[in-house]
Design an enzyme around this catalytic site. Structure first.
Site, PDB file in Angstrom:
ATOM      1  CG  HIS A   1      52.115  44.643  42.991  1.00 14.58           C
ATOM      2  ND1 HIS A   1      52.391  43.504  42.381  1.00 14.58           N
ATOM      3  CD2 HIS A   1      53.207  44.947  43.671  1.00 14.58           C
ATOM      4  CE1 HIS A   1      53.815  43.466  42.334  1.00 14.58           C
ATOM      5  NE2 HIS A   1      54.129  44.101  43.145  1.00 14.58           N
TER       6      HIS A   1
ATOM      7  CG  ASP B   1      50.097  41.339  40.582  1.00 14.37           C
ATOM      8  OD1 ASP B   1      50.874  40.756  40.416  1.00 14.37           O
ATOM      9  OD2 ASP B   1      50.379  42.787  40.879  1.00 14.37           O
TER      10      ASP B   1
END
Ligand code: UDP
Length: 455
Positions: free
Chosen positions: A21, A113
């Protein structure tokens, strides 16, 4: 707007602190910086990057309260929820200060995110536009949208006796067993809530995908129809961004010299990413399957792979002796450089999306061993849509041996290689003036047009 007026606009990035991520969001930051934005990264203490490796970004810390938590696979959900609870207040403080600051640039938006949910609570209060960043393909998010619709229509759970190999017409080419969760079981309420939150982008000004329009065309269209917010498929970001040092584990570069000594297209690269785990029985099956295939291999065995014990030490001595001349094992590899190496002929992967984008860019065919999350969806696209890989039968060493031989030493393997090379060319076109290039340009214009105080 004059270029000089917006040049100093600041984009705030909030990554979810795991390898797969952090890397793509920082790559996006690098791309945006090259277009004139200043970049501020708000990072947790856990898995934080060393700011001195990224002098062109400003780093601020979010105290996450995770001291004392041991990281292991089954702990991720708990850690995520602790992090979300603890980061909210410091995030609000940082943002409020940034909005008042004169230097550092006017804040344009927050790109975050979707697992950092506190952003979605704080940003609307401060009237800062948010853009959600997806590290998965749209195909995965679309599968969750369909799952959520099935739940609302009370079609799930399906009867125990249902055939899960059947194709889901609403989510072609997925089968019922490719969904994130077993659909014959009652899905727990917190998970239902997670799916609903994840698939709801109402509060966001736009969505950015580290994906390629041509790879993800149908799901992207489906989501565009449902969501009606701008959607920017800008991937693969590792090709558009400057090379960044975002590895959380030290890379063992010696394997590149070993690869230099191997023949072109001869080596199987085996890597299951940073989070996937397996049991000892499968590790041994995998080892003997690879050994019996007689192919050279480079194998990443990271310390968390067995959820505790050291995988390299766990492998039988007999296996190590038998493969000493044609095998090389490391704890962590410089994966992008490995995949670019001409000696690599195949990739045995867990189907993490970063790994898949990296390998598709190199025209290397795959063996899929999906683990969790989006992996089943991605594996299905690899094997059924793009036809550049096969799925391995994990329960036996014969399954592994067969898969490796098929990929590396058969006519079927050659065909997959040819298709992989074609796909690589398509992706290159998308970056060099094609859809991803255009998407980045549109995203830049879109961010410039955003104003704090209104969405
Ligand atoms: N990676 C690496 N060295 C390794 C294994 C993985 O640098 O030995 C990198 C890989 O290049 C990718 C990331 O770690 O960028 C893994 O992300 P992915 O989405 O594939 O899987 P995850 O770790 O999130 O499950």
């Amino acid at each position: 707007m004059e270029k000089t007026e917006w040049r100093r606009k600041r984009v705030v990035l909030v990554p979810y602190p795991f390898q797969g991520h952090i890397t793509p969001l920082l790559q996006l930051g690098s791309v945006l910086r090259s277009h004139g934005f200043s970049i501020t990264v708000l990072q947790t203490n856990f898995n934080s990057l060393d700011p001195s490796d990224h002098p062109y970004f400003t780093f601020l810390t979010l105290p996450d309260g995770l001291e004392g938590y041991d990281f292991y696979f089954n702990n991720i959900l708990m850690m995520t929820s602790v992090m979300n609870a603890n980061c909210k207040a410091p995030f609000e403080e940082h943002m409020s200060r940034m909005l008042e600051e004169e230097d550092g640039g006017e804040v344009a938006c927050i790109i975050y995110d979707s697992l950092m949910k506190f952003v979605d609570i704080v940003a609307p209060k401060l009237k800062v536009p948010t853009i959600v960043f997806r590290v998965n393909p749209a195909a995965f998010t679309h599968s969750l949208v369909i799952l959520s619709e099935f739940l609302q229509q009370k079609l799930i759970p399906l009867p125990e006796s249902s055939d899960l190999d059947v194709m889901v017409p609403e989510a072609y080419p997925l089968r019922y067993k490719d969904f994130l969760l077993p659909v014959t079981q009652e899905i727990p309420e917190p998970v239902v809530e997670f799916i609903q939150t994840y698939t709801n982008v109402q509060s966001n000004a736009a969505v950015i995908w580290n994906s390629v329009e041509s790879l993800d065309h149908w799901p992207l269209q489906q989501l565009l129809q449902r969501w009606s917010i701008p959607s920017f498929p800008v991937g693969p970001l590792h090709k558009s961004a400057k090379l960044l040092q975002t590895s959380l584990i030290e890379e063992d570069n010696a394997c590149l010299s070993w690869l230099d000594r191997q023949s072109p297209n001869s080596v199987l690269f085996v890597s299951l990413g940073s989070l996937s785990v397996m049991d000892e029985e499968e590790l041994i099956n995998m080892a003997w399957g690879i050994a019996k295939s007689e192919q050279p291999f480079l194998w990443v065995l990271h310390p968390n792979l067995l959820n505790g014990s050291d995988p390299i030490k766990t492998l039988p001595q007999e296996f190590k002796e038998m493969t000493r001349k044609r095998g090389y094992m490391v704890k962590w590899a410089p994966q992008k450089k490995v995949l670019e190496h001409s000696a690599i002929g195949g990739f045995l992967t867990h189907c993490g999306w970063n790994s898949i984008l990296e390998v598709l860019c190199e025209g290397v065919p795959l063996i899929c061993r999906p683990s969790f999350g989006d992996h089943m969806v991605i594996s299905r696209y690899i094997t059924q849509e793009w036809k550049v890989g096969i799925e391995v039968e994990v329960k036996t060493e014969d399954g592994y041996e067969r898969a490796v031989r098929t990929l590396m030493a058969s006519e079927e393997g050659k065909m997959m290689k040819q298709r992989a090379v074609k796909l690589k060319q398509e992706i290159e076109q998308s970056i060099n003036g094609g859809t991803s290039h255009e998407s980045i340009a549109c995203l830049v214009e879109f961010i410039i047009s955003l104003t704090v105080g209104r969405k």
